[in-house]
Enzyme design. Structure first.
Site, PDB file in Angstrom:
ATOM      1  N   GLU A  63       0.831  -1.213   0.000  1.00 56.13           N
ATOM      2  CA  GLU A  63       0.000   0.000   0.000  1.00 56.13           C
ATOM      3  C   GLU A  63       0.862   1.258   0.000  1.00 56.13           C
ATOM      4  OE1 GLU A  63      -1.950  -0.429   3.868  1.00 56.13           O
ATOM      5  OE2 GLU A  63      -0.288   0.624   4.838  1.00 56.13           O
ATOM      6  N   HIS A  65       0.213   5.773   1.107  1.00 55.91           N
ATOM      7  CA  HIS A  65      -0.686   6.773   1.686  1.00 55.91           C
ATOM      8  C   HIS A  65       0.112   8.030   1.996  1.00 55.91           C
ATOM      9  CE1 HIS A  65       1.182   4.742   5.046  1.00 55.91           C
ATOM     10  NE2 HIS A  65       0.497   3.645   4.803  1.00 55.91           N
ATOM     11  N   HIS A  69       5.245   6.471   8.142  1.00 58.21           N
ATOM     12  CA  HIS A  69       5.406   5.506   9.238  1.00 58.21           C
ATOM     13  C   HIS A  69       6.837   5.578   9.757  1.00 58.21           C
ATOM     14  CE1 HIS A  69       1.716   3.356   8.389  1.00 58.21           C
ATOM     15  NE2 HIS A  69       2.138   2.788   7.286  1.00 58.21           N
ATOM     16  N   HIS A 103       4.845   0.364   0.109  1.00 60.75           N
ATOM     17  CA  HIS A 103       5.567  -0.400   1.130  1.00 60.75           C
ATOM     18  C   HIS A 103       4.866  -1.700   1.479  1.00 60.75           C
ATOM     19  CE1 HIS A 103       2.847   2.349   3.251  1.00 60.75           C
ATOM     20  NE2 HIS A 103       2.778   1.456   4.224  1.00 60.75           N
ATOM     21  N   CYS A 117       4.975   0.323  15.018  1.00 61.27           N
ATOM     22  CA  CYS A 117       4.725   1.278  13.938  1.00 61.27           C
ATOM     23  C   CYS A 117       4.078   2.515  14.529  1.00 61.27           C
ATOM     24  CB  CYS A 117       3.821   0.661  12.880  1.00 61.27           C
ATOM     25  SG  CYS A 117       3.395   1.815  11.542  1.00 61.27           S
TER      26      CYS A 117
HETATM   27 MN    MN Z   1       1.117   1.634   5.675  1.00 57.10          MN
END
Ligand code: MN
Length: 149
Positions: A63, A65, A69, A103, A117
């Site tokens: 994914e 976004h 992270h 990632h 995370c």
């Molecule tokens: Mn992610």
């Protein structure tokens, strides 16, 4: 979590008062053998600290976004793809996933892999690659080798 709080560590990467749940599908997000626990979630800090654990051979959703992270491996070994880079990872490695970088994390075949995370509490929904985007990504041999395990 507005009170002083100790989430005491328990055996097997669990924490007192923290539920571990199988990771829930958002739409048809593909992932395998992954569980999630939210360790910290405080509006005053506007971020969450989560623990994810993949069983041996498991993997997270591929994914991207807008939110970033910060990931720290806690147990096990595996590999991760960030953008077009593939990294072999081990306990206490820190991986920064920038905004809009594709990632995925993959546990090695023989052992579970778990990581912390840190993420914004208020964040955009993950995007999955379209068939065209996936084809373009797979044109890169490094990316293709990673995705094919
Ligand atoms: Mn992610």
């Amino acid at each position: 979590m507005t009170e002083p709080t100790l989430r005491a560590a328990l055996p097997d990467y669990r924490w007192e008062g923290v539920e571990r749940r199988p990771y829930k599908a958002e739409g048809s997000a593909p992932f395998r053998d992954i569980a999630r626990a939210v360790l910290f979630d405080d509006p005053a800090l506007a971020c969450q600290l989560r623990y994810f654990e993949m069983a041996a051979g498991g993997y997270s959703t591929f994914e991207r976004h807008q939110h970033a992270h910060a990931v720290m491996i806690l147990r096990g070994h595996g590999r991760c793809l960030v953008g077009r880079r593939v990294f072999a990872v081990k306990p206490h490695d820190l991986i920064a996933v920038p905004a809009m970088a594709w990632h995925q994390f993959r546990a090695a075949a023989g052992e579970a892999m778990g990581f912390l995370c840190m993420v914004n509490a208020d964040r955009d929904r993950p995007q999955l690659p379209s068939p065209e985007e996936l084809a373009a990504l797979r044109a890169d041999p490094v990316v293709r080798a990673f995705l094919d395990g």
